[in-house]
Design a protein around this motif. Structure first.
Motif, PDB file in Angstrom:
ATOM      1  N   PHE A 135     -24.842  54.181 -48.541  1.00  0.00           N
ATOM      2  CA  PHE A 135     -25.357  54.856 -48.034  1.00  0.00           C
ATOM      3  C   PHE A 135     -25.714  55.167 -46.593  1.00  0.00           C
ATOM      4  N   GLU A 144     -31.880  50.097 -54.796  1.00  0.00           N
ATOM      5  CA  GLU A 144     -33.245  49.921 -54.690  1.00  0.00           C
ATOM      6  C   GLU A 144     -33.660  49.157 -54.814  1.00  0.00           C
ATOM      7  N   TRP A 154     -34.905  59.099 -48.293  1.00  0.00           N
ATOM      8  CA  TRP A 154     -35.319  58.751 -48.816  1.00  0.00           C
ATOM      9  C   TRP A 154     -35.781  59.498 -50.105  1.00  0.00           C
ATOM     10  N   ILE A 183     -31.624  58.274 -51.633  1.00  0.00           N
ATOM     11  CA  ILE A 183     -32.123  57.506 -52.896  1.00  0.00           C
ATOM     12  C   ILE A 183     -32.529  57.626 -53.832  1.00  0.00           C
ATOM     13  N   ASN A 213     -24.846  49.475 -49.063  1.00  0.00           N
ATOM     14  CA  ASN A 213     -25.295  49.630 -47.360  1.00  0.00           C
ATOM     15  C   ASN A 213     -24.355  51.123 -47.094  1.00  0.00           C
ATOM     16  N   ASP A 242     -28.682  45.289 -50.818  1.00  0.00           N
ATOM     17  CA  ASP A 242     -29.132  45.680 -49.154  1.00  0.00           C
ATOM     18  C   ASP A 242     -29.043  44.621 -48.533  1.00  0.00           C
ATOM     19  N   ALA A 260     -31.719  54.555 -44.869  1.00  0.00           N
ATOM     20  CA  ALA A 260     -31.005  56.228 -45.737  1.00  0.00           C
ATOM     21  C   ALA A 260     -32.447  57.305 -45.678  1.00  0.00           C
ATOM     22  N   PHE A 279     -31.419  50.950 -47.564  1.00  0.00           N
ATOM     23  CA  PHE A 279     -31.404  52.112 -48.956  1.00  0.00           C
ATOM     24  C   PHE A 279     -33.064  51.406 -49.098  1.00  0.00           C
ATOM     25  N   SER A 280     -33.715  50.065 -49.069  1.00  0.00           N
ATOM     26  CA  SER A 280     -34.630  49.085 -49.435  1.00  0.00           C
ATOM     27  C   SER A 280     -35.761  49.212 -48.207  1.00  0.00           C
TER      28      SER A 280
END
Ligand code: DHB
Length: 557
Positions: free
Chosen positions: A402, A236, A476, A479, A399, A390, A474, A412-413
């Protein structure tokens, strides 16, 4: 909205039910079931016992991907020694075969590896190491019932379960050799990231529910050492690091848009449903793709954000200097990165290589004195598009990693989520309402005394994630569970004490800043870290087995 919530809940239930009756396996190791093999490791015959294809969890989602093989030098079964080790003291080498966050197959001993001679597993055996090679679930796995079974955090859950299997069976005396206090993980790229993650997160509680769900042995999963070749980690934050290093490039050389490559159709036109596209790691193109003015702006912003991220990490060099960056991207951290390339160049010079044709290194009287960042980028070229990991259209392998059991690809960011091409504003608003309603329902279902606390936690988490965007973003917690940076040195986690990290001088699959940050954090937390840029290598691993096993010998003896 209430109907949508009900729908979601029912979907989750259906998923759980679909796997309820799955076959159960014994994880009690059978010492009688083996074959004896002899292979030639660089001119020397090595005889070993092979215990193969043992399912290492009681309730696998994908037994083929959740089995391991154990190889033991035969000398130990006859009371002998190899390389000064005995059955009791032999370290356990655990390579993983993961690449591209795809399913990893069992790394079997091989005589003819990519770099010539024995591969890491066979090399390890010839040096008296017990080898345990687990297969591992990856992002493309789909059960025949249609559900995805290899998404994050499956790979780390499996690697941990394999470690637990070994401890569980070795401690009981069923596995006949190996020191479970000397487990060494190793991997390359996504597999390097996985090795680092295993090393960082020993016994971390976050993974317990997942380990329980697959029926992992109840044992410790901390390890002694981690070898990570070019780890594609800290995902991320990797986009920011990539732009910090490669912002000045005007084109990228990935064959096709980001990771949207499937081996069979590398020039496939973008499909309308990106969610169902199988994807792999990037492939080099002969011709560059121009970076658009819009992408340049995105790049500039990500580059700027990297400074904030980096400075908050509070990393220090061996003299205690803060390795920070100024808003323009210059500062001690940049000098540190340059010094890693310089050290690598010097090492090449010292071992007799002619590096005079390397335009980004200045050599003066046999000493590498200057590394030119811009020339580096111009020479090695930028591999990935903007952003590198991402993607705004959710088409990278990351991607895909996740995704969840029901949705193949996710962001995911926060940055990519905010710029997503797939999330529209009305959807955001709707999701927000659903999240709030769900939080309310959840809170009401709890006993009174727990309500306030749970509600606060949930709201706090939603605020951190901005809103519940579970269809696009995703979770948290997942991640976090994929990133070693959050675990290193935590008091309730046993991070491996020994680390070896390598990144090729020509590698552009992730920015050198990423493994550098990992190494610095480990060092700052008191771990022994051997971190170097490997001269002349791109995105690769296992190219220096003699040095690797000299290091493992050193830390184990
Ligand atoms: C790998 C390479 C990548 O560039 C990436 O983004 C993920 C994984 C790999 O080779 O494993």
């Amino acid at each position: 909205i209430k109907n949508r919530i009900k729908e979601k809940d029912e979907k989750e239930k259906a998923f759980t039910n679909a796997f309820k009756g799955r076959q159960e396996y014994s994880i009690v190791f059978n010492p009688e079931d083996y074959s004896t093999k002899t292979m030639n490791a660089n001119g020397e015959d090595v005889t070993f016992r092979a215990y193969e294809h043992l399912v290492y969890v009681k309730k696998p989602y994908d037994p083929e991907s959740q089995m391991l093989s154990i190889y033991i030098p035969e000398a130990y079964l006859k009371g002998g020694t190899v390389n000064g080790f005995t059955a009791e003291t032999a370290p356990i080498f655990m390579p993983n075969g993961v690449g591209g966050y795809m399913p990893g197959t069992i790394a079997e001993p091989q005589e003819d590896s990519r770099y010539g001679g024995a591969n890491a597993a066979l090399y390890a055996l010839s040096n008296g190491y017990v080898v345990v090679s687990p297969a591992i679930r990856g992002r493309s796995l789909k059960h025949k019932n249609g559900y995805e079974t290899g998404k994050a955090p499956a790979l780390i859950v499996d690697y941990k379960a394999a470690v637990r299997f070994v401890r569980f069976n070795r401690k009981a005396g069923r596995i006949p050799a190996g020191d479970t206090e000397k487990i060494i993980a190793s991997g390359t790229s996504a597999g390097g990231a996985l090795s680092a993650l295993l090393g960082a997160t020993g016994n971390a509680k976050d993974y317990d529910p997942y380990l329980k769900e697959v029926g992992a042995a109840k044992e410790r999963d901390d390890i002694f050492a981690s070898m990570a070749y070019c780890p594609i980690t800290n995902l991320e934050n990797a986009d920011m690091a990539y732009e910090w290093m490669f912002h000045n490039a005007n084109e990228y050389y990935n064959a096709g848009p980001a990771r949207r490559i499937s081996p069979a159709s590398s020039n496939a036109a973008p499909e309308s449903n990106v969610q169902n596209r199988p994807t792999n790691a990037p492939v080099e193109a002969a011709k560059g793709t121009a970076i658009t003015p819009e992408q340049k702006e995105i790049s500039a912003e990500l580059k700027e954000n990297f400074t904030d991220y980096l400075n908050k990490l509070n990393l220090r060099d061996s003299l205690g200097n803060r390795l920070n960056l100024a808003p323009d991207g210059y500062g001690l951290f940049r000098e540190y990165i340059e010094s890693l390339y310089l050290e690598s160049a010097q090492n090449a010079i010292d071992t007799g290589e002619d590096i005079s044709k390397t335009p980004w290194i200045t050599v003066s009287e046999g000493t590498a004195v200057h590394m030119d960042f811009d020339k580096y980028v111009a020479t090695v070229k930028r591999l990935k598009g903007v952003p590198a990991f991402d993607a705004f259209d959710m088409t990278t392998g990351e991607n895909n990693e996740f995704g969840t059991y029901d949705i193949p690809n996710k962001h995911f960011s926060r940055y990519a989520l905010e710029h997503s091409q797939l999330v529209t504003v009305p959807k955001l608003e709707e999701e927000k309402e659903i999240a709030q309603e769900k939080a309310r329902q959840y809170s009401l279902a709890l006993p009174v005394e727990k309500r306030q606390l749970q509600k606060a936690n949930l709201v706090e988490q939603m605020e951190r994630d901005k809103i519940d965007l579970s269809q696009y973003m995703a979770n948290w917690q997942i991640i976090k569970m994929m990133n070693p940076m959050y675990y290193i040195g935590n008091p309730d986690v046993q991070t491996a004490p020994n680390w070896r990290i390598r990144h090729g001088s020509l590698d552009r699959d992730t920015a050198l800043a990423i493994p550098a940050i990992l190494a610095l954090k480990l060092k700052n937390k008191g771990k022994a870290v051997d971190f170097k840029v490997a001269w002349g290598y791109g995105h690769a691993g296992d190219y220096d087995l003699p040095e690797l096993f000299a290091w493992t010998d050193r830390i184990c003896k």
